[in-house]
Design an enzyme around this catalytic site. Structure first.
Site: not given
Length: 790
Positions: A454, A406, A530, A408, A290, A471, A403
């Site tokens: 994601r 979107e 995870h 985010e 990560d 999440d 990650d």
């Protein structure tokens, strides 16, 4: 200038088709240009294009606009299919052997048919108002609707108005109306799909007003949709994934166990964790780093995208050492470059960030700090980002975790090279995956990429995206929503949708929850525990009993590698999901809404345990087959709901009568995978007169191995008649693969009495287990025939 909002509305079909018309639209003329129909009206024109006899695209172009042919989802090239056009005084028929269209001239209407059965129609068609552009269609009153991307709403999504704006939902449990991965796609229980081929943000209204309407609303863009029909659910999904692209074969190691947490802080911690897996003899194939690989702190470092030397002094050696241990290294990346990161000045200088309307780098605040976003729609931004992947792939990094894609946080007034943020928001993750996939095709053509993300869009599977469900809460509620999300996304082309096993959000140390989630994970596409650091996600750090139960699940996962890898191949060829809703098998009304029991491939029936402390649960057994308990061989007749007792060490799993299940002994990692010796389980059911199965194999790493002829397929067939069971094993080799000998231990289940004879073979019969075992040597590519006389 304020962007118009586009609404595509689908209202009641069937008998109501002719009860609602657009009196303002006037038919003018029709013209056929090769395979494309152009239908002129007083306010614009329709372009109707058949991709095949099962896929037709319709676009409406209002007067004053120009047709935009740019699709971000469609990759299929139209077949040479032409409509047969017939016209009479008040109607026109456009016919193929599959989908046909009827156009009513006055009052104007378009109706769609598949093999002469109506399935959807325009009502008012295109309507423009001060606020919206609208395309208005009909639905039947009783059809069940699926789709719209990843949501936790229940299998039947009719009655919901779904926002089309990819957004994270931290800590969700049993309901989430908006998540990371939305799609403008609807499936109907009447065996058709509608894909709205337009990227900008909006809404998908699945009859929330209870007036039998389905509405697609967007801020701008194309007024284009494809209708897709099929003869079965497998066929329908095959058609859709032909339209938007098949998923490439993932590397075989991606079916193994992952070591992952948020996160590993140093090179030494990373190595020590893997060494603990090896010491405990728990299989593992990959470790995910990560954001601490590029910074000590959670905040303020995103965008550094360089190994932090204090914590990871020799990353090349670390990656090489892990590789020697049979473990792949995966790095996280995000599309954000913080103003406090080591790359900010470079990103500004090279002009690779999203901009303000004044043309300056757009910096804004979000959880991790003050940031800009990489403009992957700009060639310079795309090239800059790819250089990061190119560099570390040369280090030996085997996969990538993308990650926050979107994205985010993505301000509406931010400008990308091609358009505003809202117009490309939902395709950012899609194009990010495409960037990596196409980079590997060019720079690493002999390696299958691993792309974990994601957020995406229709067709993201074509670029190798492996999505996860965000999440999720580390709770029983979080677990309960996972089968629905995976089943829905599998239907929508994203067959590798999976969850953080054990759950992510929250410091909930619940051993029963962890055990049940990992048991479910055996029968979902990717096995990746995870979690946040507060609770260990790796089984090696759990208390002894929980660790032992997790190890048992992981070993079962590895023993099923031959079966699971064959599912990957079937998905690659036909788009067939690995996890399948019961209605694929059984048209019982309750099957359309059942998300607690599902099919894993064709052969397994799986019922995860998703409630705490229960000792039994109901399982529906699809009709048309008998089912055998995977652990005890108990036979259960199909077509019934049965209460089954639960065991601590496993979840309810059943095998279809007549199924062939290839298995191996568990291995430490997939680098040790071999079919030189394997077990072939056949679940004999005297009611099944014929059955078949297959096993696909290649090197597990070469892209397009099947197309290159570097593969083998073993086909299995059974026939039972006159009290004799005939089993045939046939080998098919790709033109560029040499034959390799195999030793197969055939284990036939449900043999209640000792067979009289197995022609040409020694066999053993276990009276207690009711199994018969035969050793079969494949020393050449000839077909093997086994005849068992009872």
């Amino acid at each position: 200038m304020k962007l118009l909002k586009l609404t595509l509305i689908f209202l009641v079909a069937g008998g109501a088709f002719l009860n609602a018309q657009n009196a303002d639209r006037k038919f003018v003329s029709i013209q056929q240009k090769n395979t494309i129909i152009e239908l002129k009206t007083n306010d614009g024109f329709y372009q109707i294009k058949p991709y095949s006899t099962k896929i037709v695209e319709t676009s409406f172009i209002p007067n004053g606009e120009v047709y935009n042919s740019n699709s971000h989802a469609v990759v299929l090239k139209p077949e040479n299919v032409a409509f047969k056009v017939t016209e009479n005084e008040n109607s026109i028929q456009l016919k193929t052997s599959g989908i046909s269209i009827e156009i009513i001239k006055n009052p104007f209407q378009i109706l769609y048919f598949y093999k002469l059965k109506s399935f959807i129609s325009e009502r008012k068609g295109y309507v423009k108002s001060a606020e919206f552009e609208t395309l208005d269609f009909n639905l039947t009153t009783d059809e069940i609707l699926f789709g719209g991307g990843a949501r936790a709403l229940g299998m039947n999504r009719r009655g919901n108005r779904l926002q089309l704006y990819n957004r994270a939902h931290y800590g969700y449990e049993t309901r989430s109306e908006l998540m990371n991965f939305t799609m403008p796609l609807v499936y109907s229980s009447n065996l058709y799909a509608i894909h709205f081929d337009n990227a900008p943000i909006g809404y998908l209204d699945l009859d929330s007003k209870k007036d039998n309407s389905l509405q697609y609303e967007t801020i701008s863009g194309r007024k284009t949709y494809q209708v897709v029909a099929g003869d079965s659910w497998k066929d329908l999904i095959n058609q859709y994934t032909s339209l938007t692209g098949k998923q490439p074969m993932i590397p075989r190691w991606a079916l193994g166990n992952f070591s992952s947490r948020f996160g590993y802080h140093s090179q030494q911690e990373t190595i020590n964790t893997i060494d603990k897996f090896l010491e405990e003899e728990i299989p593992v194939d990959a470790i995910i780093l990560d954001l601490y690989w590029f910074g000590k702190e959670l905040k303020g470092t995103m965008g550094n995208l360089e190994f932090l030397k204090d914590s990871f002094p020799d990353p090349k050696k670390m990656i090489a050492d892990l590789t020697k241990k049979g473990v792949k290294t995966i790095l996280i990346t995000e599309p954000f470059v913080l103003t406090t990161s080591g790359k900010w000045d470079e990103a500004v200088e090279k002009d690779i960030l999203g901009k303000t309307k004044d043309g300056k780098p757009y910096a804004y605040d979000f959880y991790f700090g003050n940031t800009g976003i990489i403009d992957i729609f700009k060639p310079e931004g795309k090239a800059w980002f790819w250089d990061v992947y190119n560099k570390f792939a040369d280090y030996g990094v085997a996969g990538w975790w993308g990650d926050l894609g979107e994205p985010e946080v993505h301000p509406s007034d931010l400008q990308h090279a091609t358009s505003s943020a809202d117009e490309v928001h939902n395709i950012y993750g899609h194009n990010w995956a495409k960037l990596i996939f196409e980079g590997y095709e060019k720079e690493f053509p002999d390696q299958r990429p691993f792309i974990l993300m994601r957020a995406g869009y229709s067709g993201s599977q074509h670029y190798g995206m492996i999505p996860w469900s965000g999440d999720v809460s580390r709770s029983w509620g979080g677990l309960q929503s996972q089968p629905e999300i995976a089943l829905q996304m599998g239907m929508q082309g994203m067959a590798f949708m999976h969850s953080d096993l054990g759950g992510f959000a929250g410091a909930n140390l619940d051993d029963e929850l962890y055990t049940r989630w990992l048991q479910y994970g055996v029968f979902q596409p990717i096995y990746r525990p995870h979690a946040q650091e507060d609770v260990p996600s790796e089984p090696i750090f759990r208390e002894p009993k929980t660790k032992a139960l997790a190890k048992k699940s992981i070993e079962l996962r590895y023993s099923l590698l031959p079966y699971n890898y064959t599912l990957v191949f079937d998905n690659n060829q036909k788009g067939t999901p690995l996890m399948r809703p019961l209605f694929f098998e059984d048209s019982n009304a309750s099957s359309f809404t059942n998300d607690k029991t599902y099919l894993w491939g064709d052969s397994f029936l799986v019922s995860p345990v998703v409630k705490q402390g229960i000792s039994e649960q109901e399982v529906y057994f699809p009709s048309k087959s008998n089912w055998f308990n995977f652990y005890t061989d108990e036979k259960v007749a199909g077509g019934q709901t049965k209460t089954v007792s639960l065991k601590e060490e496993s979840i309810p799993v059943y095998v279809r009568g007549g199924a062939f299940i290839p298995r191996i002994q568990s291995i430490q990692n997939t680098g040790l995978y071999s079919l030189k010796a394997f077990d072939l389980h056949f679940y004999f059911d005297e009611g099944v007169k014929e059955s078949e199965g297959h096993l696909y194999n290649d090197d597990g790493e070469t892209p397009n191995a099947f197309e290159k002829g570097n593969y083998e397929i073993l086909s299995f067939e059974s026939e039972f008649k006159n009290n004799r069971l005939h089993i045939e094993i046939e080998q098919n080799l790709g033109e560029n693969l040499e034959f390799s000998p195999k030793e197969i231990k055939l284990i036939v289940h449900n043999i209640s009495s000792k067979p009289k004879k197995v022609k040409g073979h020694y066999f053993e019969w276990n009276k207690e287990n009711k199994t018969m075992t035969v050793l079969i040597s494949l020393k050449n590519s000839d077909t093997k025939n086994l005849k068992i006389k009872f």
